[in-house]
Design an enzyme around this catalytic site. Structure first.
Site, mmCIF file in Angstrom:
data_model
loop_
_atom_site.group_PDB
_atom_site.id
_atom_site.type_symbol
_atom_site.label_atom_id
_atom_site.label_comp_id
_atom_site.label_asym_id
_atom_site.label_seq_id
_atom_site.Cartn_x
_atom_site.Cartn_y
_atom_site.Cartn_z
ATOM 1 N N ARG A 77 0.860 -1.181 0.000
ATOM 2 C CA ARG A 77 0.000 0.000 0.000
ATOM 3 C C ARG A 77 0.899 1.234 0.000
ATOM 4 N NH1 ARG A 77 -3.552 -2.552 -1.587
ATOM 5 N NH2 ARG A 77 -5.592 -2.997 -0.691
ATOM 6 N N GLU B 121 -3.971 7.444 -4.667
ATOM 7 C CA GLU B 121 -4.254 6.957 -6.026
ATOM 8 C C GLU B 121 -5.522 7.606 -6.589
ATOM 9 O OE1 GLU B 121 -4.315 2.697 -5.719
ATOM 10 O OE2 GLU B 121 -2.279 2.646 -4.942
ATOM 11 N N HIS C 161 -1.513 0.267 -9.980
ATOM 12 C CA HIS C 161 -2.191 -0.662 -9.044
ATOM 13 C C HIS C 161 -2.838 -1.832 -9.798
ATOM 14 C CE1 HIS C 161 -4.184 -0.895 -4.829
ATOM 15 N NE2 HIS C 161 -3.993 -2.104 -5.344
#
Ligand code: NAP
Length: 322
Positions: free
Chosen positions: A241, A270, A288
Site C-alpha cells: 500500500r 491513487e 495498481h
C-alpha cells in the site's frame, strides 16, 4: 441463479463501482443500492438504518463506521464482502464491536501479486522499460543501451512474510536470491532469517520488497532513515500500500540518488502519483495492477459471491481477515 422467476431477498449496500462481471452477477442475486451516487450519503445512511443485510465493495472504496452502524441496525448484523485482500480502508474495530462480519479475497490473488513484485524487480534493475524505449524510438541505431544491474543472486528483504511475501520469497529462490524478512514477529516453519530491525534489513537488502498491510500501524514504516539504510545500490519495491512509504522521503531519495530506484504498484493518493516519481527511468510505476489479470479477477469475483452466499446460508463468511 439465472431463473427469471427468482426474486432476490437480501438487500446489499454497494459502496462503489464494481468490476462489470461482479456487478452483473451480484445484481442477479441481490438487490443492490448504490451509496456513492446518493446526493447525501450520510443522510441516506441515517435514513436507511437497518435496511440492509450487507454491503459489497472493493478495497479502495473504504467502509466507514457509519456504514457498519447502518448494517448493525438490522435484526441480524450484516456482512461486508470486500473484493480485494487489503482491509486497511475497512473499520474493522467497528465491525467487531457491532458483530458485523467482514470477508476479503485472500490466496486467489497471491500468485499474480508476487509475479508483479518480481516483474518490478527485473524492470527496475535491468531497466527493461527504458531498454524497450531504446529500441522503439530508434536509439539503438545510434548506439548500445547502457549496462544495467544484475538481479540473480542479489539479496531480497521482505517486509511482511504473509501469503504474498512467502510467494515472493519462493520466486526469489528461483533466482538464487537469499531472503530475509521483517514483520511484527518471527514466523515458525519458514526457511528464511527473521530480521526484527527494519533498518538492518534495509542495510542488508539489495531489494526491499513491501508486502505488509496498509493502515495506521504501517503508515510511513519506510521512512527517510530506512531509505538511507537501503542505500545508493538498493531498490524499493512496493506492491503493498502507498501509505507504507513516506512518499516525500522517497521522492527526495530518488532525486538525490540515495537509493538506486523504485518499482511501485501503489501510491498514497491513487490515482495521483507525486510529480517527483514521474519522468525518471529510476522509477517504474504501475497503476495498481498487481492482481489485475483476467484469471485472478474472476477468481476474486467468485470468492466475493461465495462469501455472501455462505454468510446468508450459514451465518459465517468463508474468508474473514486474519
Ligand atoms: P497476509 O497474509 O495477512 O500477510 C501480511 C504480512 O504482513 C504478515 O506476514 C504480517 O506478519 C505482516 N505485517 C502485519 N503488520 C505488520 C507490521 N506492522 N509491520 C510489518 N509487517 C507486518 O496478507 P497478504 O495476503 O500477503 O497481503 C498483504 C498485503 O498486500 C495486503 O494487506 C494488501 O494491502 C497488499 N495487496 C496489494 C495488492 C495490489 O494490487 N498491489 C493486491 C493484494 C494485496 P506479522 O503479523 O507477523 O507482522
Amino acid at each position: 441463479m439465472s431463473d427469471a422467476a427468482f426474486t432476490p431477498v437480501h438487500r446489499l449496500l454497494q459502496l462503489g463501482p464494481l468490476p462489470p462481471g461482479l456487478q452483473r452477477e451480484a445484481a442477479s442475486r441481490y438487490v443492490l443500492e448504490p451509496l456513492w451516487t446518493q446526493p447525501e450519503p450520510a443522510r441516506f445512511l441515517a435514513e436507511q438504518q437497518g435496511a440492509f443485510d450487507g454491503a459489497i465493495m472493493m478495497s479502495r472504496h473504504g467502509c466507514s463506521a457509519s456504514v457498519i452502524e447502518c448494517l448493525a441496525a438490522a435484526p441480524r448484523p450484516g456482512v461486508v464482502a470486500c473484493f480485494g485482500v487489503g482491509y486497511d480502508g475497512i473499520d474493522l474495530a467497528a465491525a467487531r464491536r457491532h458483530g458485523v462480519q467482514v470477508s476479503t479475497t485472500p490466496d486467489v490473488l497471491t500468485d499474480c501479486v508476487a509475479d508483479t513484485a518480481l516483474g518490478l524487480m527485473l524492470a527496475c534493475a535491468r531497466q527493461l522499460v527504458a531498454a524497450h524505449r531504446h529500441v522503439q524510438e530508434g536509439a539503438w541505431l545510434q548506439g548500445p543501451f547502457p549496462l544495467a544491474t544484475r538481479v540473480s543472486g542479489k539479496r531480497v528483504g521482505i517486509v511482511g512474510l504473509g501469503r504474498i511475501g512467502q510467494a515472493i520469497a519462493r520466486r526469489a529462490g528461483g533466482f538464487d536470491m537469499p531472503v530475509r524478512y521483517h514483520g511484527r514477529s518471527a514466523r515458525a516453519g519458514v526457511p528464511y532469517e527473521f530480521e526484527p530491525d527494519l533498518h538492518a534489513l534495509a542495510r542488508w537488502a539489495d531489494f526491499l520488497v513491501l508486502a505488509c498491510p496498509g493502515g495506521p500501524q504501517t503508515r510511513h514504516l519506510v521512512s527517510a532513515d530506512v531509505l538511507q539504510a537501503l542505500g545508493p545500490e538498493g531498490y524499493l519495491i512496493n506492491i503493498a500500500r502507498g501509505s507504507v512509504v513516506d512518499e516525500d522521503a522517497l521522492v527526495e531519495a530518488i532525486q538525490d540518488g540515495r537509493i538506486a530506484g523504485a518499482g511501485l504498484d501503489v501510491y498514497a493518493d491513487e490515482p495521483r502519483v507525486p510529480a517527483g516519481l514521474l519522468g525518471t527511468d529510476r522509477v517504474v510505476t504501475l497503476p495498481h495492477v498487481a492482481a489485475s489479470t483476467r484469471e485472478t479477477r474472476h477468481a476474486m469475483e467468485q470468492l466475493v459471491l461465495d462469501n455472501l452466499a455462505a454468510f446468508f446460508a450459514t451465518g459465517k463468511v468463508l474468508t474473514p481477515p486474519a
